[in-house]
Design a protein around this motif. Structure first.
Motif, short mmCIF file in Angstrom:
data_model
loop_
_atom_site.label_atom_id
_atom_site.label_comp_id
_atom_site.label_asym_id
_atom_site.label_seq_id
_atom_site.Cartn_x
_atom_site.Cartn_y
_atom_site.Cartn_z
N THR A 1 0.83 -1.21 0.00
CA THR A 1 0.00 0.00 0.00
C THR A 1 0.86 1.25 0.00
OG1 THR A 1 -0.18 -0.14 2.41
CG2 THR A 1 -1.99 -1.06 1.12
N ALA A 2 2.04 1.19 0.62
CA ALA A 2 2.93 2.35 0.60
C ALA A 2 3.41 2.62 -0.82
CB ALA A 2 4.12 2.12 1.52
N VAL A 3 3.61 1.56 -1.60
CA VAL A 3 4.10 1.71 -2.97
C VAL A 3 2.96 2.03 -3.94
CG1 VAL A 3 5.18 0.50 -4.90
CG2 VAL A 3 6.07 0.20 -2.59
N ALA A 4 1.85 1.31 -3.81
CA ALA A 4 0.79 1.39 -4.83
C ALA A 4 -0.45 2.13 -4.37
CB ALA A 4 0.40 -0.03 -5.26
N GLY A 5 -0.56 2.46 -3.09
CA GLY A 5 -1.78 3.09 -2.58
C GLY A 5 -1.91 4.54 -2.99
N GLY A 6 -3.03 5.13 -2.60
CA GLY A 6 -3.32 6.49 -3.03
C GLY A 6 -3.08 7.57 -1.99
N ARG A 7 -2.49 7.21 -0.82
CA ARG A 7 -2.28 8.20 0.23
C ARG A 7 -0.89 8.06 0.84
NH1 ARG A 7 -3.07 13.08 1.85
NH2 ARG A 7 -0.81 12.86 1.90
N PRO A 8 0.09 8.82 0.31
CA PRO A 8 1.43 8.81 0.91
C PRO A 8 1.35 9.20 2.38
CG PRO A 8 1.46 9.93 -1.21
CD PRO A 8 0.02 9.69 -0.87
N GLY A 9 2.11 8.51 3.21
CA GLY A 9 2.15 8.81 4.63
C GLY A 9 1.17 8.00 5.45
N MET A 10 0.25 7.30 4.80
CA MET A 10 -0.71 6.46 5.54
C MET A 10 -0.12 5.08 5.74
SD MET A 10 -4.80 5.99 4.88
CE MET A 10 -4.75 4.94 3.44
N GLY B 1 -9.28 -8.98 -1.38
CA GLY B 1 -8.46 -8.10 -2.19
C GLY B 1 -9.02 -7.90 -3.59
N VAL B 2 -9.54 -8.98 -4.17
CA VAL B 2 -10.13 -8.87 -5.51
C VAL B 2 -11.33 -7.93 -5.49
CG1 VAL B 2 -11.33 -10.15 -7.32
CG2 VAL B 2 -9.32 -11.16 -6.23
N LEU B 3 -12.18 -8.06 -4.48
CA LEU B 3 -13.36 -7.19 -4.36
C LEU B 3 -12.95 -5.73 -4.19
CD1 LEU B 3 -15.64 -9.36 -2.02
CD2 LEU B 3 -15.84 -9.05 -4.50
N GLN B 4 -11.90 -5.50 -3.41
CA GLN B 4 -11.44 -4.13 -3.20
C GLN B 4 -10.85 -3.54 -4.47
OE1 GLN B 4 -8.84 -4.84 0.19
NE2 GLN B 4 -10.37 -4.02 1.60
N MET B 5 -10.14 -4.34 -5.25
CA MET B 5 -9.61 -3.84 -6.52
C MET B 5 -10.75 -3.52 -7.49
SD MET B 5 -6.05 -5.92 -7.32
CE MET B 5 -6.64 -7.56 -6.92
N LEU B 6 -11.79 -4.34 -7.49
CA LEU B 6 -12.95 -4.06 -8.33
C LEU B 6 -13.62 -2.75 -7.91
CD1 LEU B 6 -14.59 -7.60 -8.67
CD2 LEU B 6 -13.42 -6.30 -10.45
N ALA B 7 -13.69 -2.51 -6.60
CA ALA B 7 -14.26 -1.25 -6.10
C ALA B 7 -13.46 -0.06 -6.62
CB ALA B 7 -14.29 -1.24 -4.57
N GLY C 1 -6.54 -3.54 -2.21
CA GLY C 1 -6.94 -4.83 -2.77
C GLY C 1 -5.74 -5.65 -3.23
N LEU C 2 -4.81 -5.01 -3.91
CA LEU C 2 -3.60 -5.70 -4.35
C LEU C 2 -2.83 -6.24 -3.15
CD1 LEU C 2 -1.62 -6.47 -6.63
CD2 LEU C 2 -0.58 -4.20 -6.36
N ALA C 3 -2.72 -5.42 -2.11
CA ALA C 3 -1.99 -5.82 -0.91
C ALA C 3 -2.63 -7.05 -0.25
CB ALA C 3 -1.93 -4.66 0.09
N ASN C 4 -3.95 -7.05 -0.14
CA ASN C 4 -4.63 -8.18 0.50
C ASN C 4 -4.54 -9.44 -0.34
OD1 ASN C 4 -5.64 -7.25 3.06
ND2 ASN C 4 -7.07 -5.94 1.96
N THR C 5 -4.65 -9.29 -1.66
CA THR C 5 -4.55 -10.47 -2.53
C THR C 5 -3.18 -11.12 -2.40
OG1 THR C 5 -6.13 -9.54 -4.11
CG2 THR C 5 -4.68 -11.28 -4.91
N VAL C 6 -2.13 -10.32 -2.48
CA VAL C 6 -0.78 -10.85 -2.37
C VAL C 6 -0.53 -11.42 -0.97
CG1 VAL C 6 1.68 -10.26 -2.45
CG2 VAL C 6 0.11 -9.31 -4.16
N THR C 7 -0.99 -10.71 0.05
CA THR C 7 -0.79 -11.16 1.42
C THR C 7 -1.47 -12.50 1.67
OG1 THR C 7 -0.68 -8.87 2.19
CG2 THR C 7 -1.09 -10.55 3.84
N GLY C 8 -2.68 -12.66 1.15
CA GLY C 8 -3.37 -13.93 1.30
C GLY C 8 -2.62 -15.07 0.64
N MET C 9 -2.01 -14.80 -0.52
CA MET C 9 -1.23 -15.83 -1.21
C MET C 9 0.02 -16.23 -0.44
SD MET C 9 -1.48 -14.56 -5.18
CE MET C 9 -3.03 -14.64 -6.08
N PHE C 10 0.55 -15.28 0.35
CA PHE C 10 1.77 -15.55 1.10
C PHE C 10 1.47 -16.01 2.53
CE2 PHE C 10 3.84 -13.60 -2.37
CZ PHE C 10 5.19 -13.88 -2.29
N GLY C 11 0.21 -16.21 2.87
CA GLY C 11 -0.10 -16.70 4.21
C GLY C 11 -0.22 -15.62 5.25
#
Length: 529
Positions: free
Chosen positions: A55-64, A96-102, A291-301
């Motif tokens: 989320t720090a890399v791809a998210g929409g709010r620097p500093g969050m 994560g998929v649902l959040q990316m769709l949103a 969404g991307l973060a949650n999808t990847v995180t779920g894949m990595f356990g």
């Protein structure tokens, strides 16, 4: 253009230092939230690292700052207890998929519909939740409250931490005060060998701070203690969860709830940071990043996560403004897990509690107490209601309740604003000049505006200063037209807005009245909607 930092001199240094401060606060939080969700500490730490980094890399709010959160953990515990941890990972991926769709459908804009009183209630409620969460640190492992010397020691160290954070910025802002406080308290406790609770003690109660293990590999034994958090996530590169409709019916309800909670908490935190920094984040991009973060995180356990208002406030208050702060926090957390778990275990819990108490003081909107008596009572009620529901249940429910109550209050207030001025024109027609919106809340008063028995044969309702908002408004017009028809009289509508005319056309035979326009506007019609 993508920027790692905000570009101003010294900001990269501030981002790095504030990121280190946040990383120290993330460890016990991630361990604690993993325990709440009913999974191993590594699952929470994976989430804190991966969600925070992506989320720090791809998210929409620097500093969050994002990571494993309590709001999502309390939903996960039922899933884990009923179906097993492998279903949690599949649920996080679907979340994560649902959040990316949103984000792809640009639904982030709907956060603007949250009224300001709801925002105040959200902030105040979250501050109270953060405060109450720290109360468990004043208890012994068996659930009893600290007393005597142990309580005095805890309160003294918490007070010293808060004093350092409060007064150090008056001397220098070169180093984040929270980082100085954590390091100073750690050295003090070690140097004086003080008997107080440390991060290592909490971790041991929840299974210990684990060693780092790469989550992929050939021939992973799901029963291995080293890979216990990953049991069911990946075995020889394949998920153990069966890809069936039954699996989908199990995980989909949880995924929808987690997606909503994650997006609401993240977007409200984004809005809060926007106000604090006087900048503007990108809501839709944040949806995709989460969404991307949650999808990847779920894949990595990992257990997934969302924005963390407490850690975000620590970051902002410590000078973190750019993406480098979130990236530093995530990488530093990974470094702590791999290289320095023993040092992390030495941090006194009192130091982290002191930091969080400062966050509570800074997060709570004290101005909301001063506005009592100066704003409408309904707004004060919404602030208190949202705060209470946030504390009693969770953020998503509180925000939904707050928006619904605010909408009902709005509807009730505007229902009183419908009135009509009437006169007879030169053709003997009676004209009602309607003022105010016609919607479900105002139709009762609308029907009382007309004197059907004494009106002439031709009646015109002028919508120049009004508009039909919903289906209830159409039904009210239809009912009124029927009453005039039964009285042997005709009803016309004039000066409808294009949107209202579209509603009437779409209604088909539902509304049987003449729609006319003043000829001077050169759009005279005699449509039957």
């Amino acid at each position: 253009m993508y920027q790692l930092s905000t570009g101003a001199a010294g900001n990269l240094k501030n981002d790095v230092l504030s990121g280190l401060t946040v990383a120290l606060a993330l460890v016990p939080e991630a361990v604690a939230f993993a325990f709440v969700a009913g999974v191993q500490p590594l699952v929470g730490l994976y989430a804190a690292f991966m969600v925070g980094l992506i989320t720090a890399v791809a998210g929409g709010r620097p500093g969050m700052i994002s990571g494993a959160t309590g709001a999502m953990a309390v939903v996960m515990v039922a899933l884990v207890s009923q179906h097993g941890v492998e279903y949690l990972f599949a649920t996080v991926i679907l979340t994560g998929v649902l959040q990316m769709l949103a984000g792809a459908f640009k639904m982030g804009k709907f956060i603007r519909m949250v009224p300001h009183p709801v925002m105040l209630g959200f902030v105040n409620g979250l501050a109270i939740v953060i405060f109450l969460a720290q109360m468990s640190q004043f208890q012994t492992p068996d659930g009893n409250w600290l007393s005597g010397q142990a309580l005095v020691m805890m309160l003294g160290l918490v007070g010293l931490t808060m004093a350092i954070i409060h007064f150090l910025p008056k001397l220098t802002t070169a180093i984040p005060a929270a980082l100085v406080a954590i390091v100073a308290l750690s050295l003090l406790v070690m140097g004086l060998d003080l008997d107080t609770l440390r991060v290592g003690d909490i971790a041991q109660l929840n299974g210990g701070l684990p060693s780092f293990h790469w989550p992929f590999g050939q021939g992973i034994n799901p029963d291995s203690a080293a890979y216990a958090p990953l049991a069911g996530a990946f075995t020889e590169g394949h998920p153990l969860v069966p890809l069936t409709i039954k699996t989908l019916t199990i995980i989909l309800p949880y995924a929808v709830i987690l997606a909503l909670i994650g997006l609401i908490e993240s977007l409200l935190t984004l809005t809060l940071i926007d106000e604090l920094t006087e900048t503007r984040g990108q809501g839709n991009r944040e949806c995709v990043g989460q969404g991307l973060a949650n999808t990847v995180t779920g894949m990595f356990g990992g257990m997934g996560g969302c924005a963390m208002i407490g850690q975000s406030m620590i970051n902002i208050n410590s000078g973190g403004r750019g993406r480098a702060s979130g990236i530093t926090a995530a990488l530093a957390l990974l470094g702590f897990i791999i290289l320095a778990p023993d040092l992390i275990e030495l941090i006194p819990i009192a130091a982290l509690v002191g930091v969080m108490f400062i966050v509570v003081i800074g997060t709570f909107e004290w101005s909301s107490l001063r506005i009592i008596g100066k704003v409408p009572k309904a707004d004060v009620f919404v602030v208190i209601l949202v705060s209470a529901v946030t504390v009693a249940t969770d953020l998503a429910i509180a925000v939904v309740v707050g928006v619904i109550v605010s909408a009902l209050v709005f509807a009730w207030e505007h229902a009183k604003h419908v009135y009509a001025d009437d006169h007879i024109d030169e053709h003997g027609s009676k004209i009602y000049e309607l003022n105010g919106p016609l919607f479900f809340g105002s139709i009762s008063h609308f029907k009382q505006l007309f004197d059907i028995a004494n009106d002439p044969q031709d009646v015109i309702i002028d919508f120049r200063n009004s508009r039909v908002v919903d289906h209830s408004g159409l039904e009210a017009i239809d009912s009124l037209a029927e009453r005039y028809l039964n009285a042997g009289k005709r009803l016309h509508l004039r000066h409808l807005s294009p949107e209202c005319r579209t509603l009437l056309h779409r209604a088909g035979a539902l509304v049987e009245v003449n729609v006319i326009e003043d000829p001077k506007y050169r759009i005279a019609t005699d449509d039957f909607a």
